[in-house]
Design an enzyme around this catalytic site. Structure first.
Site, PDB file in Angstrom:
ATOM      1  CB  ALA A  23      -8.581  -6.104  -0.355  1.00 52.60           C
ATOM      2  CB  THR A  43      -7.138  -7.295   5.715  1.00 50.41           C
ATOM      3  OG1 THR A  43      -7.131  -6.985   4.301  1.00 50.41           O
ATOM      4  CG2 THR A  43      -8.568  -7.247   6.215  1.00 50.41           C
ATOM      5  CB  VAL A  69      -6.528  -1.617  -4.675  1.00 53.10           C
ATOM      6  CG1 VAL A  69      -5.389  -2.535  -5.085  1.00 53.10           C
ATOM      7  CG2 VAL A  69      -7.825  -1.993  -5.393  1.00 53.10           C
ATOM      8  CE  LYS A  70      -2.586  -2.248   4.082  1.00 56.30           C
ATOM      9  NZ  LYS A  70      -2.816  -3.068   5.290  1.00 56.30           N
ATOM     10  CB  ILE A  71      -0.490  -0.397  -3.831  1.00 53.62           C
ATOM     11  CG1 ILE A  71      -1.822  -0.442  -4.569  1.00 53.62           C
ATOM     12  CG2 ILE A  71       0.719  -0.434  -4.743  1.00 53.62           C
ATOM     13  CD1 ILE A  71      -1.858  -1.311  -5.778  1.00 53.62           C
TER      14      ILE A  71
END
Ligand code: G3P
Length: 218
Positions: free
Chosen positions: A60, A27, A86-88
């Site tokens: 996310a 997402t 965890v999307k960074i």
């Protein structure tokens, strides 16, 4: 190649999951907004809803662009469900955050990758996934697939464990080309996956088989 679906739409995630071939979900803030999901608690609840449908990794994305903010947000996201990644974003503080989460054993996805150098840096920082955006490169006259091939060669040279997650996949040919060049994962819309089913000769052949069966069983 793993198949992820790139959406925050629960019905589409369920449809792909029910096919039995879905390996995860990605997402981003734009996809969440497209589904009308706003406000921190609603966003967090929506991630949990996605995790309850999908068996695989669910990316996310943090909104902060500074190290402390990314760590704070990322820890909240990671605590939601064991499948959260965890999307960074690919920024300087993002590299520090990738290293921080990698050292803690929390999975990460480095997003907005447009060069092999960015992918190399994210892999050095221990990212679980790097997300090169192939469709957006194609949009401006660059060859997104060449970038996937370049990153594949670099990661193979040094046996990086970081997986190439081809993102901004727009169509079925993108999916097939990703598999040809050796992307570990592709994330695309449901239509890009369902397009793999189609061929007119399959459809006409099946219609003929069914018609012949009906004739023989009159
Ligand atoms: O995963 C990143 C992807 O959502 C970007 O796709 O189609 O907005 O370029 P697109």
């Amino acid at each position: 190649m793993k198949f992820f679906i790139d959406t925050a739409n629960l019905e589409q995630i369920k449809e792909a999951q029910d096919l039995g071939i879905l390996d995860g979900v990605t997402t981003n803030p734009s996809l969440m907004a497209k589904e009308g999901i706003t406000g921190q608690q609603n966003i967090l609840d929506h991630y949990v809803n996605i995790c309850e449908i999908s068996d695989g990794d669910v990316s996310a994305e943090v909104i902060s662009t500074d190290f402390e903010g990314m760590v704070r947000e990322g820890e909240i996201l990671a605590a939601l469900h064991p499948n959260i990644v965890v999307k960074i974003p690919m920024v300087k503080d993002g590299i520090k955050a990738l290293k921080y989460f990698s050292d803690k054993g929390i999975k990460t996805n480095c997003t907005l990758i447009f060069t092999a150098g960015q992918a190399l840096l994210a892999a050095k920082a221990g990212a679980t996934y790097v997300s090169p955006f192939i469709g957006r490169l194609d949009d401006i006259g660059y060859d997104g697939m060449e970038l996937i091939a370049q990153i594949r060669a670099i990661f193979d040279n040094y046996m990086f464990e970081t997986e190439i997650l081809a993102a901004s996949v727009r169509n079925t040919m993108h999916v097939i080309r990703c598999a040809e060049v050796g992307s570990d994962v592709m994330t695309g819309p449901l239509s890009s996956i369902l397009g793999l089913l189609k061929h007119p000769l399959t459809e006409s052949g099946l219609a003929q088989f069914l018609a012949d069966h009906a004739k023989g069983n009159k």
